[in-house]
Write an enzyme that holds these catalytic residues in place. Sequence first.
Site, PDB file in Angstrom:
ATOM      1  N   CYS A 203       9.952  11.363   7.562  1.00  0.00           N
ATOM      2  CA  CYS A 203       9.113  11.248   8.756  1.00  0.00           C
ATOM      3  C   CYS A 203       8.761  12.621   9.332  1.00  0.00           C
ATOM      4  CB  CYS A 203       9.827  10.386   9.786  1.00  0.00           C
ATOM      5  SG  CYS A 203       8.899  10.178  11.295  1.00  0.00           S
TER       6      CYS A 203
ATOM      7  N   GLY B 103      -3.056   5.475   2.518  1.00  0.00           N
ATOM      8  CA  GLY B 103      -4.390   5.685   1.942  1.00  0.00           C
ATOM      9  C   GLY B 103      -5.448   5.835   3.026  1.00  0.00           C
TER      10      GLY B 103
ATOM     11  N   GLU C   3      -4.949   6.499   6.372  1.00  0.00           N
ATOM     12  CA  GLU C   3      -4.728   7.643   7.276  1.00  0.00           C
ATOM     13  C   GLU C   3      -5.127   8.957   6.587  1.00  0.00           C
ATOM     14  OE1 GLU C   3      -1.159   6.049  10.230  1.00  0.00           O
ATOM     15  OE2 GLU C   3      -0.731   7.735   8.931  1.00  0.00           O
TER      16      GLU C   3
ATOM     17  N   GLY D  85      -3.669   0.874   1.894  1.00  0.00           N
ATOM     18  CA  GLY D  85      -2.612   0.638   2.882  1.00  0.00           C
ATOM     19  C   GLY D  85      -2.647   1.734   3.938  1.00  0.00           C
TER      20      GLY D  85
ATOM     21  N   GLY E 268      15.511  15.647   9.447  1.00  0.00           N
ATOM     22  CA  GLY E 268      14.380  14.830   9.915  1.00  0.00           C
ATOM     23  C   GLY E 268      13.769  13.920   8.858  1.00  0.00           C
TER      24      GLY E 268
ATOM     25  N   SER F  20      13.237   6.531   1.381  1.00  0.00           N
ATOM     26  CA  SER F  20      12.381   6.041   0.295  1.00  0.00           C
ATOM     27  C   SER F  20      11.543   7.188  -0.274  1.00  0.00           C
ATOM     28  CB  SER F  20      11.441   4.968   0.845  1.00  0.00           C
ATOM     29  OG  SER F  20      10.598   5.535   1.837  1.00  0.00           O
TER      30      SER F  20
ATOM     31  N   GLY G 192       2.439   2.256  -2.026  1.00  0.00           N
ATOM     32  CA  GLY G 192       3.698   1.785  -1.458  1.00  0.00           C
ATOM     33  C   GLY G 192       4.819   2.777  -1.707  1.00  0.00           C
TER      34      GLY G 192
ATOM     35  N   HIS H 240      -7.675   0.288  37.081  1.00  0.00           N
ATOM     36  CA  HIS H 240      -9.075   0.356  36.659  1.00  0.00           C
ATOM     37  C   HIS H 240      -9.587   1.777  36.876  1.00  0.00           C
ATOM     38  CE1 HIS H 240     -13.218  -0.807  36.012  1.00  0.00           C
ATOM     39  NE2 HIS H 240     -13.539  -0.124  37.109  1.00  0.00           N
TER      40      HIS H 240
HETATM   41  P1  FAD Z   1      13.870   9.097   5.339  1.00  0.00           P
HETATM   42  O1  FAD Z   1      13.066   9.565   6.479  1.00  0.00           O
HETATM   43  O2  FAD Z   1      13.191   8.927   4.027  1.00  0.00           O
HETATM   44  O3  FAD Z   1      15.074  10.125   5.205  1.00  0.00           O
HETATM   45  C1  FAD Z   1      15.987  10.077   4.170  1.00  0.00           C
HETATM   46  C2  FAD Z   1      16.721  11.405   4.121  1.00  0.00           C
HETATM   47  O4  FAD Z   1      17.838  11.261   3.254  1.00  0.00           O
HETATM   48  C3  FAD Z   1      15.902  12.568   3.570  1.00  0.00           C
HETATM   49  O5  FAD Z   1      16.037  13.677   4.430  1.00  0.00           O
HETATM   50  C4  FAD Z   1      16.547  12.857   2.205  1.00  0.00           C
HETATM   51  O6  FAD Z   1      16.502  14.224   1.846  1.00  0.00           O
HETATM   52  C5  FAD Z   1      17.983  12.431   2.485  1.00  0.00           C
HETATM   53  N1  FAD Z   1      18.752  12.063   1.292  1.00  0.00           N
HETATM   54  C6  FAD Z   1      18.441  11.128   0.353  1.00  0.00           C
HETATM   55  N2  FAD Z   1      19.431  10.998  -0.549  1.00  0.00           N
HETATM   56  C7  FAD Z   1      20.402  11.885  -0.176  1.00  0.00           C
HETATM   57  C8  FAD Z   1      21.667  12.202  -0.680  1.00  0.00           C
HETATM   58  N3  FAD Z   1      22.184  11.581  -1.753  1.00  0.00           N
HETATM   59  N4  FAD Z   1      22.393  13.169  -0.056  1.00  0.00           N
HETATM   60  C9  FAD Z   1      21.901  13.803   1.049  1.00  0.00           C
HETATM   61  N5  FAD Z   1      20.701  13.517   1.582  1.00  0.00           N
HETATM   62  C10 FAD Z   1      19.965  12.566   0.990  1.00  0.00           C
HETATM   63  N6  FAD Z   1       6.456   5.576   9.803  1.00  0.00           N
HETATM   64  C11 FAD Z   1       6.109   5.330  11.076  1.00  0.00           C
HETATM   65  O7  FAD Z   1       6.796   4.551  11.753  1.00  0.00           O
HETATM   66  N7  FAD Z   1       5.034   5.939  11.665  1.00  0.00           N
HETATM   67  C12 FAD Z   1       4.251   6.794  10.965  1.00  0.00           C
HETATM   68  O8  FAD Z   1       3.290   7.325  11.515  1.00  0.00           O
HETATM   69  C13 FAD Z   1       4.572   7.063   9.627  1.00  0.00           C
HETATM   70  N8  FAD Z   1       3.827   7.906   8.907  1.00  0.00           N
HETATM   71  C14 FAD Z   1       4.176   8.167   7.612  1.00  0.00           C
HETATM   72  C15 FAD Z   1       3.348   9.011   6.879  1.00  0.00           C
HETATM   73  C16 FAD Z   1       3.654   9.289   5.568  1.00  0.00           C
HETATM   74  C17 FAD Z   1       2.769  10.218   4.783  1.00  0.00           C
HETATM   75  C18 FAD Z   1       4.823   8.727   4.978  1.00  0.00           C
HETATM   76  C19 FAD Z   1       5.189   9.053   3.568  1.00  0.00           C
HETATM   77  C20 FAD Z   1       5.634   7.872   5.693  1.00  0.00           C
HETATM   78  C21 FAD Z   1       5.307   7.574   7.016  1.00  0.00           C
HETATM   79  N9  FAD Z   1       6.065   6.706   7.785  1.00  0.00           N
HETATM   80  C22 FAD Z   1       5.707   6.432   9.064  1.00  0.00           C
HETATM   81  C23 FAD Z   1       7.269   6.057   7.242  1.00  0.00           C
HETATM   82  C24 FAD Z   1       8.526   6.807   7.730  1.00  0.00           C
HETATM   83  O9  FAD Z   1       8.439   8.153   7.329  1.00  0.00           O
HETATM   84  C25 FAD Z   1       9.772   6.161   7.152  1.00  0.00           C
HETATM   85  O10 FAD Z   1       9.789   4.783   7.475  1.00  0.00           O
HETATM   86  C26 FAD Z   1      11.023   6.814   7.722  1.00  0.00           C
HETATM   87  O11 FAD Z   1      11.046   8.197   7.462  1.00  0.00           O
HETATM   88  C27 FAD Z   1      12.282   6.162   7.142  1.00  0.00           C
HETATM   89  O12 FAD Z   1      13.402   6.785   7.683  1.00  0.00           O
HETATM   90  P2  FAD Z   1      14.811   6.826   6.926  1.00  0.00           P
HETATM   91  O13 FAD Z   1      15.739   7.499   7.869  1.00  0.00           O
HETATM   92  O14 FAD Z   1      15.158   5.475   6.451  1.00  0.00           O
HETATM   93  O15 FAD Z   1      14.595   7.713   5.635  1.00  0.00           O
HETATM   94  P1  NAI Z   2       1.303   0.134   1.780  1.00  0.00           P
HETATM   95  O1  NAI Z   2       2.239  -0.897   1.330  1.00  0.00           O
HETATM   96  O2  NAI Z   2       0.928   0.223   3.217  1.00  0.00           O
HETATM   97  O3  NAI Z   2      -0.088  -0.019   0.993  1.00  0.00           O
HETATM   98  C1  NAI Z   2      -0.172   0.036  -0.389  1.00  0.00           C
HETATM   99  C2  NAI Z   2      -1.492  -0.574  -0.818  1.00  0.00           C
HETATM  100  O4  NAI Z   2      -1.668  -0.346  -2.199  1.00  0.00           O
HETATM  101  C3  NAI Z   2      -1.552  -2.086  -0.608  1.00  0.00           C
HETATM  102  O5  NAI Z   2      -2.761  -2.407   0.003  1.00  0.00           O
HETATM  103  C4  NAI Z   2      -1.442  -2.637  -2.021  1.00  0.00           C
HETATM  104  O6  NAI Z   2      -2.093  -3.884  -2.186  1.00  0.00           O
HETATM  105  C5  NAI Z   2      -2.124  -1.536  -2.815  1.00  0.00           C
HETATM  106  N1  NAI Z   2      -1.754  -1.462  -4.219  1.00  0.00           N
HETATM  107  C6  NAI Z   2      -0.542  -1.665  -4.777  1.00  0.00           C
HETATM  108  N2  NAI Z   2      -0.581  -1.448  -6.100  1.00  0.00           N
HETATM  109  C7  NAI Z   2      -1.854  -1.079  -6.380  1.00  0.00           C
HETATM  110  C8  NAI Z   2      -2.539  -0.694  -7.579  1.00  0.00           C
HETATM  111  N3  NAI Z   2      -1.901  -0.637  -8.744  1.00  0.00           N
HETATM  112  N4  NAI Z   2      -3.850  -0.377  -7.500  1.00  0.00           N
HETATM  113  C9  NAI Z   2      -4.506  -0.419  -6.308  1.00  0.00           C
HETATM  114  N5  NAI Z   2      -3.901  -0.769  -5.145  1.00  0.00           N
HETATM  115  C10 NAI Z   2      -2.607  -1.084  -5.200  1.00  0.00           C
HETATM  116  O7  NAI Z   2       1.903   1.504   1.241  1.00  0.00           O
HETATM  117  P2  NAI Z   2       1.564   3.017   1.576  1.00  0.00           P
HETATM  118  O8  NAI Z   2       0.221   3.135   2.218  1.00  0.00           O
HETATM  119  O9  NAI Z   2       1.827   3.754   0.319  1.00  0.00           O
HETATM  120  O10 NAI Z   2       2.655   3.366   2.644  1.00  0.00           O
HETATM  121  C11 NAI Z   2       4.052   3.257   2.319  1.00  0.00           C
HETATM  122  C12 NAI Z   2       4.857   2.937   3.513  1.00  0.00           C
HETATM  123  O11 NAI Z   2       4.862   4.002   4.439  1.00  0.00           O
HETATM  124  C13 NAI Z   2       4.353   1.706   4.214  1.00  0.00           C
HETATM  125  O12 NAI Z   2       5.352   0.729   4.133  1.00  0.00           O
HETATM  126  C14 NAI Z   2       4.136   2.104   5.612  1.00  0.00           C
HETATM  127  O13 NAI Z   2       4.776   1.236   6.486  1.00  0.00           O
HETATM  128  C15 NAI Z   2       4.734   3.500   5.749  1.00  0.00           C
HETATM  129  N6  NAI Z   2       3.785   4.307   6.497  1.00  0.00           N
HETATM  130  C16 NAI Z   2       3.577   4.013   7.810  1.00  0.00           C
HETATM  131  C17 NAI Z   2       2.637   4.687   8.531  1.00  0.00           C
HETATM  132  C18 NAI Z   2       2.419   4.298   9.938  1.00  0.00           C
HETATM  133  O14 NAI Z   2       3.239   3.581  10.491  1.00  0.00           O
HETATM  134  N7  NAI Z   2       1.339   4.732  10.558  1.00  0.00           N
HETATM  135  C19 NAI Z   2       1.836   5.767   7.955  1.00  0.00           C
HETATM  136  C20 NAI Z   2       2.108   5.957   6.557  1.00  0.00           C
HETATM  137  C21 NAI Z   2       3.065   5.265   5.884  1.00  0.00           C
END
Ligand code: FAD
Ligand code: NAI
Length: 467
Positions: free
Chosen positions: A43, A186, A188, A183, A40, A146, A273, A446
């Site tokens: 995510c 931060g 959420e 972002g 998973g 990532s 980020g 509605h």
């Molecule tokens: P990932 O989900 O990062 O999965 C990569 C997988 O690859 C991992 O399981 C890792 O262990 C595995 N892996 C890596 N290298 C290797 C290797 N060499 N061999 C074997 N396995 C490996 N996005 C949303 O759309 N909605 C949200 O509400 C949301 N909330 C988020 C909240 C937080 C706190 C964070 C950090 C992110 C959130 N995101 C959200 C972003 C979302 O999690 C990512 O965009 C998404 O998980 C990316 O999917 P992916 O499949 O590219 O990679």
């Molecule tokens: P982000 O890119 O959303 O926000 C990072 C923020 O940090 C920006 O506002 C940027 O200007 C600021 N910043 C950068 N360098 C800084 C510094 N040195 N000092 C102070 N501020 C600085 O990244 P975030 O929140 O870490 O999320 C990462 C990724 O995960 C995003 O790309 C997002 O799409 C994804 N994500 C998505 C969610 C959702 O869809 N609900 C929930 C959580 C994450």
Amino acid sequence: MAERFDLTVIGTGPGGYVCAIRAAQLGMKVAVVEKWPSFGGTCLNIGCIPSKALLHASEMFEEAGHTLPQLGVEVGTPTLNLSAMMAHKDDTVASNTGGIEYLFKKNKITAFRGTGAILGQGRVKVAGEAGETEIETTNIVIATGSVSAGLPGIEIDEERVVTSTGALKLDKVPANLLVIGAGVIGLELGSVWARLGARVTVVEFLDRILPGMDLDVAKQFQRMLQKQGFDFKLGTKVTDIEKTENGLVATLEPAAGGEVSLLETDVALVAIGRVPFTEGLGLDEAGIARDPRGRVVTDARYKTNIDGIYAIGDVIAGPMLAHKAEDEGVAVAEILAGQAGHVNYGVIPGVVYTSPEVASVGKTEEELKAEGIAYKAAKFPFTANGRAKAMLASQGFVKILADKETDRVLGCHIVGKGAGEMIHEAAVLMEFGGSAEDLARTCHAHPTMSEAVREAAMGLGDGSIHI
Ligand code: FAD
Ligand code: NAI
């Protein structure tokens, strides 16, 4: 002779697991490689799912104290059982990750546990607890996702100086939380801990919050968060965090340089980020190209510079969102099956799951201006929506942007309760190239919050009825 696969997917996040399942459904013999104990990816394990479990639970806690009494529901002063809340989060994660394991079995996908490295075209090495295995495969999809970006000179310990991973499992509510980066993460996770009682200060480098979202929405949302107790220090950076016996002392500096100030806090969340993760994957040895930001370079059909090797999700360019990764997973599986896999990058919704939610699809007003596109804009406030008033949810508005000449909807931005659900009616409309008039003439039930979306569209024609 080792078993040979049609496709091997490295990483089982939303990109990888969805790609594997769709490829199996299309008749391919599929293997996945995962280094974490559960499937998973970010995510399901440490991202979308646990954060939404805590966002929901903390919102209920907040509502029990503030909203319920206004509705005539007296529950007394709610008390927090943080370990029960964390158990709910952990159960939610376990149930979702277990679901992927079930789906892999159902689709006859072979799972290899360990770290995958690409040895060259058609060859993947897996190094796991059981030793090393080599997989022979016709195609490889890199879906390694990532990780959180670090701040130079600031050491993360995931207890006091945390990334989102540590912020999802704090064992007590910090009296003060410093959030670095306004972002999505931060705001959420700042919301979770603010609702549970932390005083939250957000330090943001830019002079606005939520870069990339419509500025109108971001400004209004910032005011809402300030009312919830958030303190914002915009145009500011954190240059150092000193760990003391009692807590942390952060050094703040204006983004453009200047006089520094100190801020005492208990926990600091670094949320500036995320960066693509390719460590140990053997990309350099295999000659797979990356861009200057470390992202794997692909063509429009997700192929890297090496035939038979593809990449999707957070590890390539584009928004780092689970649904973007999933859609790319489906597209690449379809391409490998000889179909026309495709993702429409113009219609990828983005949602911030705070209270209220912020949701967006398509172009922002700033983007339309920068691209010189003639547009018209209309807004409808939830204060004029009957259902919103009945639910004490009249904060926020719907904003729709449409082409001035053709009336085609180019963007929709919502701040308000349920924005993350409502945004999809604009997404479907845009996917079909619909106009504001199409939306305005569609009968909406509605009383619903969605009527505000229709009323905003009406505002682009002969006028909204209720304002
Ligand atoms: P990932 O989900 O990062 O999965 C990569 C997988 O690859 C991992 O399981 C890792 O262990 C595995 N892996 C890596 N290298 C290797 C290797 N060499 N061999 C074997 N396995 C490996 N996005 C949303 O759309 N909605 C949200 O509400 C949301 N909330 C988020 C909240 C937080 C706190 C964070 C950090 C992110 C959130 N995101 C959200 C972003 C979302 O999690 C990512 O965009 C998404 O998980 C990316 O999917 P992916 O499949 O590219 O990679
Ligand atoms: P982000 O890119 O959303 O926000 C990072 C923020 O940090 C920006 O506002 C940027 O200007 C600021 N910043 C950068 N360098 C800084 C510094 N040195 N000092 C102070 N501020 C600085 O990244 P975030 O929140 O870490 O999320 C990462 C990724 O995960 C995003 O790309 C997002 O799409 C994804 N994500 C998505 C969610 C959702 O869809 N609900 C929930 C959580 C994450």
